[in-house]
Every structure is written in C-alpha cells, then in structure tokens.
Write a protein that holds these residues in place. Structure first.
Motif, mmCIF file in Angstrom:
data_model
loop_
_atom_site.group_PDB
_atom_site.id
_atom_site.type_symbol
_atom_site.label_atom_id
_atom_site.label_comp_id
_atom_site.label_asym_id
_atom_site.label_seq_id
_atom_site.Cartn_x
_atom_site.Cartn_y
_atom_site.Cartn_z
ATOM 1 N N ALA A 40 23.718 -37.660 -44.997
ATOM 2 C CA ALA A 40 22.872 -38.299 -46.000
ATOM 3 C C ALA A 40 23.706 -39.226 -46.880
ATOM 4 C CB ALA A 40 22.197 -37.239 -46.866
ATOM 5 N N LYS A 251 13.350 -43.217 -47.341
ATOM 6 C CA LYS A 251 13.572 -41.941 -48.020
ATOM 7 C C LYS A 251 12.510 -41.771 -49.091
ATOM 8 C CE LYS A 251 17.007 -39.493 -50.854
ATOM 9 N NZ LYS A 251 18.395 -39.560 -51.398
ATOM 10 N N TYR A 286 12.470 -43.647 -38.756
ATOM 11 C CA TYR A 286 12.235 -42.306 -39.304
ATOM 12 C C TYR A 286 11.706 -42.392 -40.726
ATOM 13 C CZ TYR A 286 16.608 -43.034 -41.887
ATOM 14 O OH TYR A 286 17.582 -43.543 -42.724
ATOM 15 N N MET A 288 12.316 -39.836 -44.053
ATOM 16 C CA MET A 288 13.096 -38.693 -44.525
ATOM 17 C C MET A 288 12.548 -38.261 -45.882
ATOM 18 S SD MET A 288 15.999 -37.842 -46.636
ATOM 19 C CE MET A 288 17.264 -39.093 -46.567
ATOM 20 N N PHE A 325 12.293 -36.490 -40.655
ATOM 21 C CA PHE A 325 13.520 -35.851 -41.117
ATOM 22 C C PHE A 325 13.333 -35.317 -42.540
ATOM 23 C CE2 PHE A 325 15.984 -39.161 -38.397
ATOM 24 C CZ PHE A 325 15.781 -38.401 -37.254
ATOM 25 N N ASN A 327 15.604 -33.482 -46.120
ATOM 26 C CA ASN A 327 16.874 -33.445 -46.843
ATOM 27 C C ASN A 327 16.676 -32.635 -48.114
ATOM 28 O OD1 ASN A 327 18.740 -35.650 -48.929
ATOM 29 N ND2 ASN A 327 19.643 -34.231 -47.487
#
Length: 411
Positions: A40, A251, A286, A288, A325, A327
């Motif tokens: 990350a 993100k 993706y 995340m 994904f 995190n």
C-alpha cells in the motif's frame, strides 16, 4: 536473496500452510502479478529538499521489489504544488518529477515487480502558510469554504504552533483540477509507472466532493449523489483515457472519519453504492476499500467521526468488472483467509512493509516480522538539513531476513 514466487506447502511450517494463497499469481488488467503481496502507499517524507523524489527513495522501493512485492503503489504524489501536512511529499506535475520517478520505476521493474503511482490533491487539508502553498501562489481549495476541525491527524507540525488546516476557498471550476489529474497521469506514464491510483479517501479533495457534510455546492458538482460523485468519476475517466483500460485504480474510504469527514450511514451507503457502481463501468484495474478502524477516527465534539459498517459485505457485490481489494491494518493471516474464502481478490499490506523489505520471504518461512521505529517513520520536521545517512535510518536500513540470520550466527 532469491525469493520463490510459488509456495511449496511441504517447505512451510504446519501453521503457515493456509498462507499459500498469498503466493498465487493474479491477473490485474494486462499485468500478471507474481503473487498477492501488494504494498500500500505509505507517506514517508523523504522527497528532499522539497517535492522531488530522492535517490534514497529509489533504494527504498527497489528493496521491497527485490524482497518479493508483486505490486507497489508508490506514496501519495501531489498533482499540483500544495501546502500539505507532509513537508516533503513528492509531486508529479513537472518534468523534474518525471525524471526522478523514472529512476524508481526502473529499479522496481529490474526486480520483477510492477508499480502504480497514487495521485492526490489534498483539498482543504492544507495550510496557506506552508512553504509549498506559498510557492504555488494559490489559495487552499475545497468544494465549499468549510474548514476541517484540527486534530492530531491534521496538524502542521513543521509550522509554528502546529496549526490545523486553513479555511479553504471554493473551487470555481472543478474541471481545472480534473485537468491537473490528467496531466499528472500523463507524467506518471512518461515516468514508467504501470498505472495510477487516485486517492479518493482520507478526507482529501475527491472524498470532500463525495461527502455532503463538506460539499455544500448548489451547482452540477454538489447536492445530489450524482452531482457529488461527478468530480471523482470524471477524474477516473480522464486517467483511463491516459493509461487505457485495466491500469487505473481507486482508493475509497466509505467509513470516513479520517480528518473530519463522514456522513450518516444511510447517506454513506447511498453515495458509495452509486459511485462504485458507476466506477465499475470504466474498465478499472481495481477498487481498494479501507475497512473501518476506530484508531483512524477522531472524536470531534464528543462524537466519533467515522461511519461504521462492513465495506466488504456492503460493496463487494457491486464490483463486477474490477478487482476488489481491501486495506487497513490487515495481517498476512487475515489477508490469506479473505482471499481463500473469496471475500476479496487481494489485500494491500502497509506498515508490515516498513521494517520488512522481504515480507513475502518472512511469511513463507514463518520468520517473525520486525517492528518499525515510529520516531523515524516520517522525515524530520526540517529534513532538508539532515544528511542522507540520517534520512536512511528507519527507511532503507531495515535488514533482509538472511542478513539478520547471518548476524545472529556471527554473534
């Protein structure tokens, strides 16, 4: 050290066999990643003296690629000169940045890994007296002129009195900022990055447009969910035009909280359901998502600022064309479990990479992970006066496991 990219269960300690899924390849757009150890983005403040990536950063990223990372997301890089809470954050708006970052991407590719660059505009989380903001000649911008509450996560420790963010000026035409992201992506491509990720969380600009407690606009960029999502979606479209399909990530932080942001649960789910559904149509690599964490949410006016809910259960079913994904403080064991059970396609690990440049090797052979020196996590308040040797401490001087073992044998 040569790190195998597959995991032979016979060579693993019994308790670690369930981690083998982390060593399986995965297709990410046009890229075949050698395993599922993803790094990350981690702000480390080593762009000395101002915002240009240093040679020390080249070594830092090379180490982690050599240590077995399959995909690295390089730290938040500013799309324009801004007065951020990080005094030595890198940029990606000039040719000088392109040349400096090219050294990083070359090093990572030489070690067999891929690397994306995270693009960022901090929005209202800036200070008008920060050196970079002064140099920009611009005010602090945000969707609306609403100042963020100051807290431990948003103090300018390199300014006298450690003030919080400044009161921002409303952005007149958001398209100007969208073009800054497009230019940043163009520069990132020139620098050899395999893709880019936009930071749409953290209480920063894209997040601010999404959040109805921060975005009070009455034009096409505010009000309805569709209008508040427009800014981030237009940026994603611009970046995809630069890099092509399967090379752009995003993100997101639906649980909010971080740096004074977050909506009521009903508004949160409505907003992010729409944004994720529309973003999934853009052929992204993706999405995340950060899971909820109390440690990242400040208490403001006696209330916890975040919006607690399960991001996997809530948003995973919406993502059909991109990889999903997650995190936020995952352990390798949790990551393996989530992947093996099909909850997610992959997990980005963050702080585990700081003191363990060979993280996959340590996980594979059950070698305990080292802790990092928090006091040297970031560059010094006035890092420009420190030598490269000092800046390397707590950054590039963490040893590989074999070096640790050799030292133990010598003693």
């Amino acid at each position: 050290m040569t790190l195998a990219t597959s995991c032979d269960s016979k060579s693993q300690p019994e308790g670690l066999k369930n981690l083998s899924v982390l060593f399986t390849p995965i297709q990410l757009g046009p890229l075949t990643l050698r395993n599922r150890f993803f790094m990350a983005p981690l702000t480390r403040d080593r762009s000395i003296p101002t915002n240009v990536p240093s040679n020390l950063m080249v070594e830092y990223y090379r180490q982690r690629a050599k240590g077995g990372a399959a995909l690295i997301i390089a730290e938040s890089s500013l799309v324009s000169r801004q007065g951020t809470i990080w005094p030595h954050a890198p940029g990606i708006w000039s040719d000088e940045h392109v040349h400096a970052w090219k050294k990083v991407t070359d090093a990572v590719h030489e070690e067999g890994a891929y690397i994306y660059l995270q693009l960022l505009h901090v929005g209202r989380i800036a200070h008008i007296d920060a050196p970079e903001q002064i140099a920009s000649g611009e005010p602090v911008y945000a969707p609306s002129p609403i100042r963020a509450h100051a807290g431990n996560l948003s103090k300018f420790r390199f300014l006298p009195g450690e003030p919080g963010p400044s009161t921002p000026v409303e952005i007149k035409d958001p398209r100007k900022i969208i073009e800054q992201f497009r230019n940043a992506a163009t520069n990132a491509k020139k620098a050899g990055f395999d893709g880019v990720e936009i930071h749409a969380g953290g209480g920063f600009l894209v997040h601010e447009f999404l959040d109805n407690t921060v975005n009070k606009r009455t034009d096409e960029w505010g009000g309805s969910v569709e209008n508040r999502a427009r800014f981030g979606l237009e940026i994603l479209r611009a970046l995809t035009e630069v890099f092509g399909p399967g090379r752009v990530g995003v993100k997101l932080a639906p649980t909010g909280g971080y740096i004074d942001i977050g909506m009521p649960l009903e508004d949160t789910i409505e907003t992010f359901t729409y944004f994720i559904t529309e973003a999934d149509k853009l052929n992204l690599a993706y999405m995340m998502l950060l899971r909820y964490s109390e440690t990242m949410n400040p208490i403001i006016d006696g209330k916890l600022r975040g919006t607690k809910h399960d991001v996997i259960q809530t948003y995973r079913p919406l993502v059909r064309n991109s990889k999903f994904f997650v995190n936020q403080s995952y352990t390798p064991q949790e990551a393996a479990e989530h992947i093996a059970t099909g909850k997610v396609d992959g997990v980005f690990l963050g702080t585990a990479w700081i003191a363990n440049p060979d993280l996959p090797y340590r996980v594979k052979y059950g070698i305990p992970l080292s802790g990092f020196d928090f006091g040297r996590l970031y560059g010094a308040r006035d890092a420009s006066v420190l030598s490269e040797e000092e800046l390397a401490k707590g950054y590039t001087d963490y040893p590989f496991a074999e070096q640790v073992q050799e030292k133990a044998l010598l003693n």
